[in-house]
Design an enzyme around this catalytic site. Structure first.
Site, short mmCIF file in Angstrom:
data_model
loop_
_atom_site.label_atom_id
_atom_site.label_comp_id
_atom_site.label_asym_id
_atom_site.label_seq_id
_atom_site.Cartn_x
_atom_site.Cartn_y
_atom_site.Cartn_z
N GLU A 183 8.38 15.93 16.06
CA GLU A 183 8.93 15.67 14.72
C GLU A 183 8.29 16.64 13.74
O GLU A 183 7.06 16.69 13.62
CB GLU A 183 8.63 14.22 14.30
CG GLU A 183 9.20 13.92 12.92
CD GLU A 183 8.98 12.47 12.49
OE1 GLU A 183 7.84 11.98 12.56
OE2 GLU A 183 9.98 11.83 12.08
N CYS B 261 13.01 9.91 8.11
CA CYS B 261 12.68 9.50 9.47
C CYS B 261 13.90 9.69 10.38
O CYS B 261 13.76 9.97 11.55
CB CYS B 261 12.19 8.07 9.50
SG CYS B 261 13.21 6.94 8.57
N LYS C 187 0.87 -1.19 0.00
CA LYS C 187 0.00 0.00 0.00
C LYS C 187 0.90 1.23 0.00
O LYS C 187 1.40 1.64 1.05
CB LYS C 187 -0.90 -0.03 1.24
CG LYS C 187 -2.28 0.60 1.07
CD LYS C 187 -2.25 2.07 0.73
CE LYS C 187 -1.99 2.94 1.94
NZ LYS C 187 -1.81 4.37 1.57
N GLU D 246 8.34 1.08 11.60
CA GLU D 246 9.43 2.07 11.49
C GLU D 246 8.77 3.43 11.60
O GLU D 246 8.08 3.85 10.68
CB GLU D 246 10.14 1.97 10.14
CG GLU D 246 10.82 0.65 9.87
CD GLU D 246 12.11 0.48 10.65
OE1 GLU D 246 12.58 1.45 11.27
OE2 GLU D 246 12.62 -0.64 10.65
P1 NAI Z 1 0.95 8.56 7.90
O1 NAI Z 1 1.55 7.74 8.96
O2 NAI Z 1 -0.45 9.00 8.05
O3 NAI Z 1 1.05 7.78 6.49
C1 NAI Z 1 2.01 6.80 6.16
C2 NAI Z 1 1.33 5.67 5.40
O4 NAI Z 1 0.34 5.06 6.22
C3 NAI Z 1 0.59 6.09 4.15
O5 NAI Z 1 0.68 5.06 3.19
C4 NAI Z 1 -0.85 6.24 4.63
O6 NAI Z 1 -1.80 6.11 3.60
C5 NAI Z 1 -0.94 5.09 5.59
N1 NAI Z 1 -1.94 5.26 6.65
C6 NAI Z 1 -2.41 6.41 7.21
N2 NAI Z 1 -3.30 6.15 8.18
C7 NAI Z 1 -3.41 4.79 8.25
C8 NAI Z 1 -4.17 3.89 9.06
N3 NAI Z 1 -4.99 4.35 10.00
N4 NAI Z 1 -4.02 2.57 8.88
C9 NAI Z 1 -3.18 2.08 7.94
N5 NAI Z 1 -2.44 2.88 7.13
C10 NAI Z 1 -2.55 4.22 7.29
O7 NAI Z 1 1.87 9.81 7.69
P2 NAI Z 1 1.51 11.21 6.98
O8 NAI Z 1 0.15 11.64 7.38
O9 NAI Z 1 1.78 11.08 5.54
O10 NAI Z 1 2.59 12.16 7.62
C11 NAI Z 1 2.38 12.66 8.94
C12 NAI Z 1 3.67 12.73 9.70
O11 NAI Z 1 4.15 11.42 9.89
C13 NAI Z 1 4.80 13.46 9.03
O12 NAI Z 1 4.74 14.82 9.24
C14 NAI Z 1 5.98 12.82 9.71
O13 NAI Z 1 6.19 13.44 10.93
C15 NAI Z 1 5.55 11.40 9.92
N6 NAI Z 1 6.06 10.50 8.89
C16 NAI Z 1 7.15 9.73 9.19
C17 NAI Z 1 7.71 8.91 8.24
C18 NAI Z 1 8.88 8.07 8.53
O14 NAI Z 1 9.60 7.69 7.62
N7 NAI Z 1 9.12 7.72 9.77
C19 NAI Z 1 7.18 8.86 6.87
C20 NAI Z 1 6.00 9.66 6.67
C21 NAI Z 1 5.50 10.45 7.66
#
Ligand code: NAI
Ligand code: MG
Length: 494
Positions: free
Chosen positions: A398, A299, A191, A265
């Site tokens: 973050e 990250c 996904k 992660e």
């Molecule tokens: P997110 O955690 O919402 O999204 C990441 C992935 O999870 C996407 O594919 C999204 O569609 C999916 N997702 C979202 N909600 C979900 C749920 N309830 N169940 C299953 N899958 C779900 O992150 P977002 O909203 O894009 O970014 C928000 C913050 O998260 C960023 O500002 C950053 O701080 C952090 N982040 C950290 C990352 C890392 O590499 N550790 C990568 C992306 C975001």
């Protein structure tokens, strides 16, 4: 495709980016069961690139079924050496289509084309590394006490995987998940993030072209709702997630209840420490890249800089100079050193943090409030704050954008305590010429990755993951295979 940045694309990339794109389920391209779609956006212009299928619960179910059918059928018959061969073929196909993939990544994510090419090269390496494993996954013969018993273990694929990835390194993060799953003989539903679905879809096509049985790698595009439906599907045995800590907690809780295997992660607020005896030039350059690379959307970004007091002004001066010279622009413009942030949501989030820093009394010595973007791309200049206290929001949360906070410190124990005073523990770095202090401090830091006189070194063979709220489990390296394998103990009375 309306977006102006797309003019420089190769024919192959332009054609793929024109869409529309269906899901990849069991070797077919399919529309969502309810026909829903979403637009993926070019962050360099804010304009739509193309329409992509918005998968729902019914699509998740179909994708999981396709994966299960592969697992119980043709995939089971693929020998380890053949699987290894298929993985190497996929790596070669990615390499051969590298130009197109890099352009798609740059267009969809906004990152500079050169950086996208780096991601593709790392993707190829990752697949090649894991392609070596299928023939080396071995069980053991156990010398049990019972007499006349042959006891041995088998290592078996855990089953159908749900792999949910973010938008910061779209194809590379997808491959970090897909490669160990394939190496272990699992089938998977990938996904991708709703902000950057294009290269994952291309990966799904290339896996079929490489000769993996249909259903081995399915691509379910959509948003968080789609991801949640996939996690909830009872046919999923293992979930791997990279993204926010908020969503990671939710997925971890769900998997706990359902007793699904899970690796996470998550985020970070990683401390980067410059000691008084550091090679200053290297430390300033490395710390600059450590936070601003990928526009701060890593990250493991080194987002909290601690500088030993005597050097503080010099380091801040050096970083400010780099920041002023930085060229921020569209990813497909060869002059751009840094691209936009990925989305309007992310732009607003990062801008909000910058405003909160200013409101709390910190000083932006580089960058600052990006102001109104006048309907254009999501550009934020490298921003550096001084006058920051450990308690400020910009020093604790973050930000995931090009924002660094710099703070002075006096001694090792003090800086270790402050560095560890966070819920996160993904990465930490330090710069010094004193080997004894280097290892003393490395031992004190609560982080899954410690960088000494560098930032962000990585290799497919070296485990990567977080302490504390930065995650559960490790990706990369042979440690990652354990997440995709079950151990079966077989007792035979002779
Ligand atoms: P997110 O955690 O919402 O999204 C990441 C992935 O999870 C996407 O594919 C999204 O569609 C999916 N997702 C979202 N909600 C979900 C749920 N309830 N169940 C299953 N899958 C779900 O992150 P977002 O909203 O894009 O970014 C928000 C913050 O998260 C960023 O500002 C950053 O701080 C952090 N982040 C950290 C990352 C890392 O590499 N550790 C990568 C992306 C975001
Ligand atoms: Mg989200």
């Amino acid at each position: 495709m309306a977006t102006a940045t797309a003019e420089s694309l190769s024919d192959a990339a332009r054609e793929f980016a024109s869409g529309p794109h269906g899901l990849v389920i069991g070797g077919e391209r399919a529309e969502a069961a309810d026909g829903r779609t979403f637009e993926t956006i070019d962050p360099s212009t804010g304009e739509p690139i193309c329409e992509v299928a918005q998968g729902g619960a019914e699509d998740a179910r179909r994708a999981v079924e396709a994966a299960r059918a592969a697992l119980d059928g043709p995939l089971r018959k693929v020998s380890p050496s053949k699987r290894s061969g298929l993985m190497n073929t996929l790596a070669e196909l990615i390499k051969a289509n590298g130009e197109e993939l890099a352009e798609l990544e740059s267009l969809d994510n906004g990152k500079p084309l050169a950086a996208a090419k780096g991601d593709i090269a790392a993707t190829v390496n990752h697949l090649r590394y894991f392609a070596g494993w299928p023939t080396k996954v071995e069980g053991e013969t156990i010398p049990v006490s019972a007499r006349d018993v042959l006891c041995y273990t088998l290592r078996e694929p855990v089953g159908v995987c749900a792999q949910i990835v973010p938008w910061n390194y779209p194809l590379l993060m997808a491959t970090w998940k897909v490669a160990p799953a394939l190496a272990s003989g699992c089938a998977t539903v990938l996904k991708p993030a709703e902000q950057t679905p294009l290269t994952a879809l291309r990966l799904g096509e290339l896996a079929l072209e490489a000769g993996f049985p249909e259903g081995t790698l399915n691509v379910l595009t959509g948003d968080g709702e789609t991801g949640a439906a996939l996690v909830d599907d009872p046919g999923v045995q293992k979930v791997a997630f990279t993204g926010s800590t908020v969503v990671g907690r939710e997925i971890g809780a769900k998997c706990g209840r359902a007793l699904k295997r899970v690796t996470l992660e998550l985020g970070g607020k990683s401390p980067n420490i410059i000691l008084a005896d550091a090679d200053l030039e290297a430390a300033i350059k490395g710390s600059f890249q450590g936070i601003y690379f990928n526009s701060g959307q890593s990250c493991n970004a080194g987002s909290r800089l601690f500088v030993q007091s005597d050097l503080f002004d010099e380091v801040v001066g050096g970083l400010t100079e780099f920041a002023r010279d930085a060229k921020v622009g569209p990813g497909l413009d060869p002059d751009s050193q840094f691209g936009p942030v990925v989305s309007e949501e992310q732009y607003d989030r990062v801008a909000g943090y910058i405003d909160s820093g200013l409101a709390d009394g910190a000083e932006a010595v580089a960058g600052g409030s990006p102001g109104d973007r006048n309907g254009g791309g999501y550009f934020i200049p490298p921003t550096l704050f001084t006058g920051v206290s450990d308690e400020m929001k910009i020093a604790r949360e973050e930000i995931f954008g090009p924002v660094l906070v710099a703070m002075p410190f006096d001694d090792l124990e003090e800086v270790a305590r402050r560095a560890n005073d966070t819920e996160y523990g993904l990465a930490a770095g330090l710069w010094t010429r004193d080997i004894s202090n280097a290892h003393k401090l490395a031992a004190m830091l609560e982080a899954g990755n410690v960088y000494i006189n560098t930032w962000g070194g990585g290799d497919p063979a070296a485990p990567f993951g977080g302490y504390k709220a930065s995650g559960i489990g490790r990706e990369k390296g042979h440690a990652n295979l354990d997440a995709y394998l079950e151990t079966k103990t077989v007792w035979t009375q002779l």
